[in-house]
Design an enzyme around this catalytic site. Structure first.
Site, PDB file in Angstrom:
ATOM      1  N   HIS A  48      53.498  10.163  94.541  1.00  0.00           N
ATOM      2  CA  HIS A  48      52.675   8.994  94.825  1.00  0.00           C
ATOM      3  C   HIS A  48      53.284   8.143  95.924  1.00  0.00           C
ATOM      4  O   HIS A  48      52.594   7.639  96.801  1.00  0.00           O
ATOM      5  CB  HIS A  48      52.554   8.127  93.560  1.00  0.00           C
ATOM      6  CG  HIS A  48      51.391   8.515  92.725  1.00  0.00           C
ATOM      7  ND1 HIS A  48      51.498   8.873  91.414  1.00  0.00           N
ATOM      8  CD2 HIS A  48      50.086   8.604  93.033  1.00  0.00           C
ATOM      9  CE1 HIS A  48      50.308   9.165  90.947  1.00  0.00           C
ATOM     10  NE2 HIS A  48      49.435   9.016  91.904  1.00  0.00           N
TER      11      HIS A  48
ATOM     12  N   ARG B 151      35.964  22.979  97.753  1.00  0.00           N
ATOM     13  CA  ARG B 151      36.683  23.920  96.894  1.00  0.00           C
ATOM     14  C   ARG B 151      36.057  23.896  95.503  1.00  0.00           C
ATOM     15  O   ARG B 151      35.787  22.820  94.966  1.00  0.00           O
ATOM     16  CB  ARG B 151      38.154  23.500  96.813  1.00  0.00           C
ATOM     17  CG  ARG B 151      38.949  24.368  95.870  1.00  0.00           C
ATOM     18  CD  ARG B 151      40.412  24.082  95.997  1.00  0.00           C
ATOM     19  NE  ARG B 151      40.802  22.858  95.310  1.00  0.00           N
ATOM     20  CZ  ARG B 151      42.035  22.371  95.325  1.00  0.00           C
ATOM     21  NH1 ARG B 151      42.982  22.984  96.009  1.00  0.00           N
ATOM     22  NH2 ARG B 151      42.324  21.276  94.687  1.00  0.00           N
TER      23      ARG B 151
ATOM     24  N   CYS C 112      45.528  23.305 104.328  1.00  0.00           N
ATOM     25  CA  CYS C 112      45.012  22.072 103.718  1.00  0.00           C
ATOM     26  C   CYS C 112      45.993  21.473 102.734  1.00  0.00           C
ATOM     27  O   CYS C 112      45.628  20.632 101.923  1.00  0.00           O
ATOM     28  CB  CYS C 112      43.656  22.312 103.065  1.00  0.00           C
ATOM     29  SG  CYS C 112      43.723  23.527 101.738  1.00  0.00           S
TER      30      CYS C 112
HETATM   31  C1  PEP Z   1      47.719  23.200  97.924  1.00  0.00           C
HETATM   32  O1  PEP Z   1      48.130  23.790  96.919  1.00  0.00           O
HETATM   33  O2  PEP Z   1      48.359  23.104  98.986  1.00  0.00           O
HETATM   34  C2  PEP Z   1      46.412  22.541  97.901  1.00  0.00           C
HETATM   35  C3  PEP Z   1      45.888  22.043  98.998  1.00  0.00           C
HETATM   36  O3  PEP Z   1      45.808  22.410  96.683  1.00  0.00           O
HETATM   37  P1  PEP Z   1      46.245  21.310  95.602  1.00  0.00           P
HETATM   38  O4  PEP Z   1      47.261  20.411  96.246  1.00  0.00           O
HETATM   39  O5  PEP Z   1      45.013  20.596  95.221  1.00  0.00           O
HETATM   40  O6  PEP Z   1      46.798  22.166  94.518  1.00  0.00           O
HETATM   41 MG    MG Z   2      46.786  24.161  95.264  1.00  0.00          MG
END
Ligand code: PEP
Ligand code: MG
Length: 570
Positions: free
Chosen positions: A203, A341, A501
């Protein structure tokens, strides 16, 4: 001078007396007196005398009133904040109003336990439960303890615990901050943050990014920097120093401010100095974050985490409710790319209507796309809703991707049902097996997006939420970069988009390396977009490729960063 790591021996640009190193999470340089938060209130000496029968009801009211005061105060701060800070403050206020917690405390109070001790006991009960659940739930333990401290302070008549509000712009060093404290920071007064614990996706890191406060986390030796010293945070190199040479640091701070102004002035679209296009996209969680993200220098959405909208839902949301939510996000970016997603339920994001609470190891359990084994209809309903949300002449067709894909068969099955719904299918690459099989997986889908948070977690076998393991959960780990390279090369061979991402896409230096590895779009917190765009605009594709080659060949994250910097300029 106290030198803590050998990496630093080569570099002490500000001639500081003491330097400690950590993980850089928000770039920039800040210089000022070092302050530390006051300690948490001590619970020793709280009167444990049993509350007589006839005063128990009043004691219960005292507890309820104290919890309400704390909740209202946090909610009020939320109403004066925006983005993640507002979300965190609202969520923490929600904990202070939590019925389960109040009921647990109420039970003890009815049995004669004084309200402060009842609050402590109820918190202990929930802490144990959340710790067992692990992941995101375990992260909420800090919030729970924070709420407990605030309510107990209110009950015993102490000042609200938290961080000091300094008169002069200061550097705040701490073990870790309660999310509500981070969210309440005034960036005019707290100009730099150094944390002994905390990872790149904590955070503290996320909010510091939103507030543009230079920040270093996981600085294990932070206690060597004394309070009251003149200190600095170098959020680009990941160092915290004390007593630097005043003249050198002053010049560097001026340069850093000028750089911040250049970042604020940057305008997209994303491209390298020689015109190689790289889409810079936003990660969003709902309509509100999408509309605020659309104001940043982004070209669309690279990751809409749909599960985040349903974390508090006991039952599956209806298709109509889902259509409305997805449309809000699609409509915030008219005519632009929107990558949605499907539910990434389980592990750190448990959804009550699909999660198995009895899994021993939820991060490796029935999570993400794997819920089709147990709740196939939930994914079908979501795809139905996405198809309906996409309908409408003026709407660009959203790209839809599945999380936690591990095999070619899973990718093929997902692509087939997604195409049947008239949507463009892709998958996330966040399990090492998927990166290794990238060629075959890409043959099945129209695009992939690399989730570097989980790809790093699974490659390094290190819990992404663990503050102790932050040096392992660093996306600069050469093993992680090598897997990304493999995916980038597969994408180039098949001429299909390869996005990133995860939080890695928010690091301007790493963004250049990712582009050199063959990544075609970068999606992260919208607050990071301009810094990434500006950095890319100053380097050529050839430089990115050279930096990528050197970083992959390095033997440690620190060496990879240095190698990239050598190719790309400091
Ligand atoms: C990741 O795992 O990098 C991702 C983008 O998904 P999350 O952070 O939501 O698991
Ligand atoms: Mg992930």
């Amino acid at each position: 001078m106290t030198q803590v790591t050998s990496d630093l021996q080569a570099e002490n640009p500000f001639a500081a007396q003491t330097i400690v190193s950590g993980t850089p999470v928000v770039g920039g340089l800040a210089y000022g007196p070092v302050i530390r938060p006051g300690g948490r209130p001590s619970f020793d000496g709280i009167d444990a005398t049993e509350v007589p029968d006839d005063r128990r009801e009043a004691e219960m009211e005292r507890f309820t009133a104290a919890a309400a005061v704390v909740a209202d105060r946090l909610a009020d701060r939320a109403s004066h904040s925006t983005g993640v800070a507002a979300e965190v403050l609202t969520a923490t206020a929600g904990l202070a109003r939590d019925r389960g917690w109040a009921t647990a405390a109420g039970k003890s109070i009815k049995a004669g336990v004084p309200a402060p001790l009842a609050a402590i006991a109820a918190t202990d009960q929930f802490v144990e439960m959340f710790t067992k659940l692990g992941g995101l739930m375990a992260e909420r333990v800090t919030d729970l303890k924070d709420v407990r401290d605030r309510v107990v302070a209110e009950l015993v008549g102490l000042a609200e615990p938290g961080i000091p509000n300094p008169d002069v712009p200061s550097i705040l060093l701490a073990d870790d901050l309660a999310p509500a404290d981070t969210a309440g920071l005034d960036p005019q007064r707290v100009i730099g943050l150094g944390m002994r614990l905390g990872g790149p996706s904590s955070h503290t890191a996320i909010i510091a990014r939103q507030l543009a406060i230079p920040c270093v986390v996981a600085a294990t030796d932070l206690d060597r920097i004394p309070s009251g010293a003149l200190g600095y945070i170098d959020g680009d190199r990941g160092t915290v120093g004390a007593e630097p040479d005043a003249e050198t640091i002053a010049a560097a701070v001026t340069e850093s401010r000028e750089q911040a102004a250049r970042i604020a002035a940057w305008r997209g679209p994303g491209r390298t100095s020689d015109g190689h296009a790289v889409a810079i996209l936003a990660n969003v969680a709902d309509g509100v974050s999408a509309r605020s993200g659309a104001k940043a220098q982004v070209e669309g959405v690279g990751l809409f985490r749909t599960e985040l909208a349903f974390l508090d839902r006991a039952a599956e949301p209806t298709v109509d409710e889902q259509v409305q939510l997805y449309r809000e996000v699609i409509d915030a970016f008219p005519g632009q790319k929107v990558v949605i997603r499907t539910l990434d339920a389980g592990s750190d994001k448990p959804l009550k209507f699909v999660t198995h609470l009895d899994e021993a190891n939820p991060a490796m359990g029935v999570r993400g796309n794997r819920i089709v084994q147990t709740f196939p209809e939930v994914r079908t309903h979501q795809l139905d809703a996405l198809a309906q949300a996409a309908a409408g002449a003026e709407r660009a067709t959203p790209w839809v991707m599945a999380p936690m894909i591990a095999t070619v068969d899973e990718a093929r099955e997902f692509a087939s049902v997604t195409r049947e719904h008239g949507l463009t299918p892709g998958v996330m690459i966040e399990v090492p097996s998927a990166a290794i099989m990238a060629d075959a997986i890409l043959a099945e889908v129209d695009f992939v997006s690399i989730g570097t948070n989980d790809l790093t977690q699974y490659t390094m076998a290190a819990d992404r939420m663990s503050p102790e393991l932050a040096s392992l959960t660093d996306p600069w780990q050469p093993a992680v970069l090598a897997l990304i390279q493999r995916v980038g090369e597969a994408g180039a061979r098949q001429n299909k988009p390869v996005g990133v991402c995860g939080e890695a896409a928010a690091d301007p230096l790493l963004a250049c390396v990712l582009v050199g590895l063959g990544v075609t779009s970068l999606s992260s917190a919208p607050a990071a977009a301009a810094a990434v765009g500006l950095r890319l605009s100053g380097v050529s594709l050839a430089q990115c490729r050279a930096a990528a080659a050197s970083a992959v060949a390095a033997l440690s994250p620190a060496a990879a960063r240095e190698a990239a910097r050598a190719e790309l300029g400091a």
